[in-house]
Design an enzyme around this catalytic site. Structure first.
Site, PDB file in Angstrom:
ATOM      1  N   HIS A  58      41.463  37.670  49.728  1.00  0.00           N
ATOM      2  CA  HIS A  58      40.413  36.272  50.178  1.00  0.00           C
ATOM      3  C   HIS A  58      40.462  35.440  49.311  1.00  0.00           C
ATOM      4  O   HIS A  58      41.115  35.467  48.525  1.00  0.00           O
ATOM      5  CB  HIS A  58      38.642  37.572  49.774  1.00  0.00           C
ATOM      6  CG  HIS A  58      38.537  37.866  48.607  1.00  0.00           C
ATOM      7  ND1 HIS A  58      39.254  39.124  47.784  1.00  0.00           N
ATOM      8  CD2 HIS A  58      37.987  37.252  47.131  1.00  0.00           C
ATOM      9  CE1 HIS A  58      39.143  39.228  46.327  1.00  0.00           C
ATOM     10  NE2 HIS A  58      37.961  38.698  46.805  1.00  0.00           N
TER      11      HIS A  58
ATOM     12  N   ASP B   3      37.259  32.784  47.442  1.00  0.00           N
ATOM     13  CA  ASP B   3      35.990  32.965  46.534  1.00  0.00           C
ATOM     14  C   ASP B   3      34.799  31.844  46.869  1.00  0.00           C
ATOM     15  O   ASP B   3      35.136  30.855  47.260  1.00  0.00           O
ATOM     16  CB  ASP B   3      36.148  32.812  45.192  1.00  0.00           C
ATOM     17  CG  ASP B   3      36.909  34.695  45.106  1.00  0.00           C
ATOM     18  OD1 ASP B   3      36.579  35.112  45.801  1.00  0.00           O
ATOM     19  OD2 ASP B   3      36.826  34.202  43.959  1.00  0.00           O
TER      20      ASP B   3
ATOM     21  N   HIS C 232      43.694  35.633  46.849  1.00  0.00           N
ATOM     22  CA  HIS C 232      43.700  36.926  45.579  1.00  0.00           C
ATOM     23  C   HIS C 232      44.001  38.591  46.573  1.00  0.00           C
ATOM     24  O   HIS C 232      42.120  38.122  47.340  1.00  0.00           O
ATOM     25  CB  HIS C 232      42.950  36.716  44.777  1.00  0.00           C
ATOM     26  CG  HIS C 232      41.972  36.018  44.078  1.00  0.00           C
ATOM     27  ND1 HIS C 232      41.704  34.902  45.010  1.00  0.00           N
ATOM     28  CD2 HIS C 232      40.682  36.871  44.515  1.00  0.00           C
ATOM     29  CE1 HIS C 232      40.466  34.769  44.758  1.00  0.00           C
ATOM     30  NE2 HIS C 232      39.361  36.028  44.323  1.00  0.00           N
TER      31      HIS C 232
ATOM     32  N   ARG D  27      36.724  51.416  37.465  1.00  0.00           N
ATOM     33  CA  ARG D  27      36.882  50.380  36.957  1.00  0.00           C
ATOM     34  C   ARG D  27      36.211  49.514  37.556  1.00  0.00           C
ATOM     35  O   ARG D  27      35.312  49.786  37.921  1.00  0.00           O
ATOM     36  CB  ARG D  27      38.611  49.963  37.304  1.00  0.00           C
ATOM     37  CG  ARG D  27      38.246  48.675  36.972  1.00  0.00           C
ATOM     38  CD  ARG D  27      39.879  47.609  38.001  1.00  0.00           C
ATOM     39  NE  ARG D  27      40.062  46.612  37.821  1.00  0.00           N
ATOM     40  CZ  ARG D  27      40.759  45.007  38.242  1.00  0.00           C
ATOM     41  NH1 ARG D  27      40.830  46.063  39.461  1.00  0.00           N
ATOM     42  NH2 ARG D  27      40.533  44.134  37.399  1.00  0.00           N
TER      43      ARG D  27
END
Length: 799
Positions: free
Chosen positions: A728, A730, A780, A790
């Protein structure tokens, strides 16, 4: 000069020149011929009188209106003897003697060790004991015709000039006895009308200082036949107001403050005059430089302020001239003194664990520290419990009094101080509030070395003028800013300063607690807060009665003056004051929200220790094109941010439908919690502006970020809920992505891949951030987390 009368002319003799020159006679009005004047040339004689007076002024006065005859020789300094009365070596007395020593005055102290029975002369009638002691001393000095005796108070007085100057001015007065003068009459205002008329100058006698030839001083005090608690000033006043006595003793007043400066009623008249190695007080009304400065009545605090400079305590050129006097060399002691440390936690206080840790790291033998902690807050019990369990055997003794004891602040502070007072082996009492963040590990030693009864280190609130001392007091005893306060706080004037009020942190000698400060209720007084009560009682120990009797007949029951000086030093950097205002304890980790109130402490706790190396040593990496990697958050910040999110617990679940955002739909959703949801949006945006924007300017030269982001959130990746994020872009100019936990310890897998450059970052470091462009060039994806959980903090900056 031969003083012979001229026929028809009334001569101006040396004995009356002082009074005539300071306040010449009023001109006489005539309605016709004076019956006593039959000389037809009288008018001409009066003209000659005026010419004679003018000639006298030119010869003897110069630019001043008082002078000794030109044929008089200067009185040698060895012919001057200073007499003073002091029954105890108070701080004021020691300061007086220090100023006398600086100018090489010969001082004889009367009454040392005697019980003081002269009342509280600073507030009411009394002081007769001084006259009685002087009378006894003068019996042995009366025969020395050329001896000049200066009698002065000592507890509230300092010298500002040398003996030679004082004697020269005394000779210029042309009288045998010269008293200080003031503009306020005391103790009997009904006597005002009996005082001689004064056209210019102070009209009323003050007995705090006078000078004269020994035989004349003896004649004066021989008349004393009253009691020790009778009033000395009233006695001298009645002598002066008797015209015959005044003439026989050749007595006058220092109307224009050439020698004596009484501060009562005259504070607005004086200012300080600085030179290279000296500071003088100048009377601006009479353009005089007084030799003696007297802080009588309610001006003692102002005298303390002046004495921070006069005569040689501090100058612009040399700085502090007395700071190294009488210091203690701790290296020469057989062992370090024992210290009772009183710690006071009276309200919810940010960064308390850090405060306790700094206390632990003080450079002082722990086996010489007895620790007393009063905690008034249930919220802090968890912090103290953790500290206790880890360090209970570190100190010589460790005592904690908790909120269950229901002690007031004053009661708790009385208790802590009394633990030292009652222990004869307690050498010092070190009181420190939890809102003091000590950064200087040598603080205790540095304060001890200054060898003061009470001394505190200067601590200030970051970016503010707020500090732990007041330089002055208002008339009602509250805060007033002294002229030097700002420069002391800002470090432009460095020294050890006598001040009227201190709080938060101070060191008191144990012997002072067992001698001068015996009152076990020092912190409770009327409606004052504990610190104000302590300082008021310390300053004004003269008003304590041994037998609680308010009657005028029992003034002799008042204790001798024992006012203890309080000092603050800014010779070193010691630390800062924490702001406790607006400290919200409703969160799990409340210090996270302190980025505005206490930015320095927030930075120390939550910013990565290597952050500044980004700018000083270029400490950052570029693992992929235009992807920068740098340290920004401390491990503690990462842990607490994760704890806050888990404590909140409402993770979004990674669904496309999202009512938290405009439009209610997220095309590339994550399992997250927004900063806004835990009420941390303003703090996070400030973090972006303060710590991310400078890095942006460094790595993307020429781009000036607004430091604004709508989307600020923490993402949670787990194999069972959301393990990865598809490719995607941002909705940002640039994005930051901060790892909040450690790969290999907390999770396996994870990382980020940039498709355009076929470049992956698979080993994120805890507290380190990626920074990369958000649109167009940097498609990314989030690589799968294969085990564990995480966490990352993400912001889409400048959308």
């Amino acid at each position: 000069m031969d003083w012979r009368p001229v026929q028809g002319v009334s001569c101006l003799s040396p004995d009356d020149s002082w009074d005539r020159l300071q306040h010449p006679p009023r001109p006489r009005r005539r309605s016709g011929l004076d019956e006593d004047c039959v000389d037809p040339g009288e008018a001409m004689m009066e003209g000659l009188q005026l010419l004679y007076l003018l000639a006298f002024l030119l010869i003897h006065g110069g630019h001043q209106a008082w002078s000794a005859g030109s044929d008089q020789q200067q009185i040698p300094a060895e012919k001057l003897l200073v007499l003073t009365v002091a029954t105890q070596e108070t701080d004021g007395f020691l300061r007086f003697m220090q100023s006398a020593k600086y100018f090489n005055y010969t001082v004889k102290v009367l009454g040392m060790g005697e019980e003081w029975k002269g009342g509280d002369v600073g507030r009411t009638i009394g002081g007769g004991q001084k006259v009685r002691l002087l009378k006894d001393a003068m019996e042995d000095l009366a025969g020395q015709e050329n001896l000049v005796v200066l009698f002065v108070d000592s507890y509230d007085l300092i010298f500002a000039g040398a003996p030679e100057e004082l004697l020269r001015k005394f000779q210029q007065a042309n009288h045998k006895v010269l008293f200080a003068a003031e503009g306020v009459i005391w103790p009997d205002s009904r006597l005002s009308e009996k005082y001689p008329y004064v056209r210019s100058g102070k009209r009323f006698l003050n007995s705090g200082g006078f000078i004269g030839y020994a035989p004349y001083i003896n004649k004066l005090v021989k008349q004393w036949n009253l009691h020790d608690n009778d009033d000395d000033q009233l006695f001298y006043t009645k002598v002066y107001l008797d015209p015959l006595q005044r003439e026989n003793l050749n007595m006058t007043l220092d109307h224009k403050c050439q020698i004596f400066q009484n501060l009562n009623g005259a504070v607005d008249e004086v200012l300080m005059k600085f030179s290279t190695d000296r500071v003088r007080v100048r009377n601006t009304v009479y353009d005089s430089l007084p030799v003696i400065i007297h802080g009588n009545i309610n001006t003692k605090i102002y005298l303390n302020y002046l004495a921070n400079y006069v005569p040689n305590a501090w100058t612009y050129e040399r700085g502090c001239g007395v700071c190294d006097q009488d210091m203690v060399d701790l290296s020469q002691l057989a062992e370090f003194p024992r210290v009772r440390v009183g710690v006071f936690i009276e309200q919810p206080t940010p960064f308390l664990p850090e405060f306790l840790q700094r206390l632990l790291t003080l450079d002082y033998p722990k086996d010489k520290l007895d620790v007393f902690i009063h905690n008034n807050e249930v919220y802090h019990e968890k912090h103290l419990q953790a500290f206790w369990e880890e360090n209970k055997n570190v100190f010589r003794s460790f005592k904690v009094v908790g909120p269950e004891e229901d002690l007031s602040q004053g009661e708790a502070r009385n208790l802590g101080m009394d633990l030292c007072r009652r222990d004869s082996e307690c050498d010092y009492y070190f009181s420190i509030d939890a809102d003091v963040m000590l950064t200087n590990r040598q603080t205790l030693k540095l304060l001890m070395e200054q060898n003061r009864k009470i001394i505190g280190p200067l601590v200030t609130r970051h970016g503010k003028l707020w500090s732990n001392f007041w330089g002055s007091l208002s008339l009602d005893g509250y805060y007033a800013r002294s002229e030097d306060y700002i420069e002391i706080v800002q470090g432009k004037r460095v020294g050890v300063w006598n001040i009227p009020y201190m709080a938060h942190i101070y060191l008191i000698k144990g012997e002072a607690l067992r001698n001068e400060l015996k009152d076990r209720n020092m912190f409770v007084l009327e409606k004052l807060d504990p610190d104000m009560a302590l300082c008021k009682k310390t300053r004004e120990l003269t008003i304590q009665r041994e037998k609680d009797s308010p009657s005028p007949e029992s003034f002799h029951m008042l204790r001798a003056p024992k006012g203890v000086f309080m000092y603050v030093t800014n010779r070193h950097e010691f630390g800062r004051l924490i702001s406790t205002a607006n400290y919200n304890t409703s969160h799990l980790n409340n210090d996270l929200w302190q980025i505005f109130e206490n930015p320095v402490d927030w930075r120390e706790k939550y910013i990565h220790p290597n952050y500044t190396q980004i700018f000083t040593e270029n400490h950052l990496e570029q693992p992929c094109p235009d992807v920068f990697w740098f340290p920004v958050l401390s491990e503690r910040a990462c842990d607490e941010l994760v704890e806050e999110m888990e404590h909140y617990g409402s993770w979004s679940g990674g669904r496309h439908e999202d009512k938290r955002i405009t439009g209610g739909y997220e095309s590339v959703p994550t399992d997250d919690i927004h900063m806004r949801q835990i009420d941390y949006d303003k703090e996070w945006l400030h973090f972006l502006r303060e710590f991310i924007s400078p890095v942006t300017l460094k790595v993307f030269s020429g781009y000036y970020t607004k430091g604004y982001a709508v989307m600020n959130f923490v993402v949670k990746y787990t194999p069972s809920r959301q393990a990865y994020l598809r490719p995607h872009h941002d909705s940002s100019t640039f994005t930051i992505n901060i790892a909040l936990n450690q790969k290999g310890t907390d999770f396996q897998g994870g990382g980020c891949r940039f498709h355009r450059y076929n470049c992956s970052i698979e080993s994120p470091r805890k507290g380190w951030s990626f920074m990369h462009p958000g649109r167009l060039t940097h498609l990314h994806e989030g690589l799968p987390t294969t085990n564990g959980t995480r966490y990352i903090a993400v912001s889409f900056v400048d959308p």
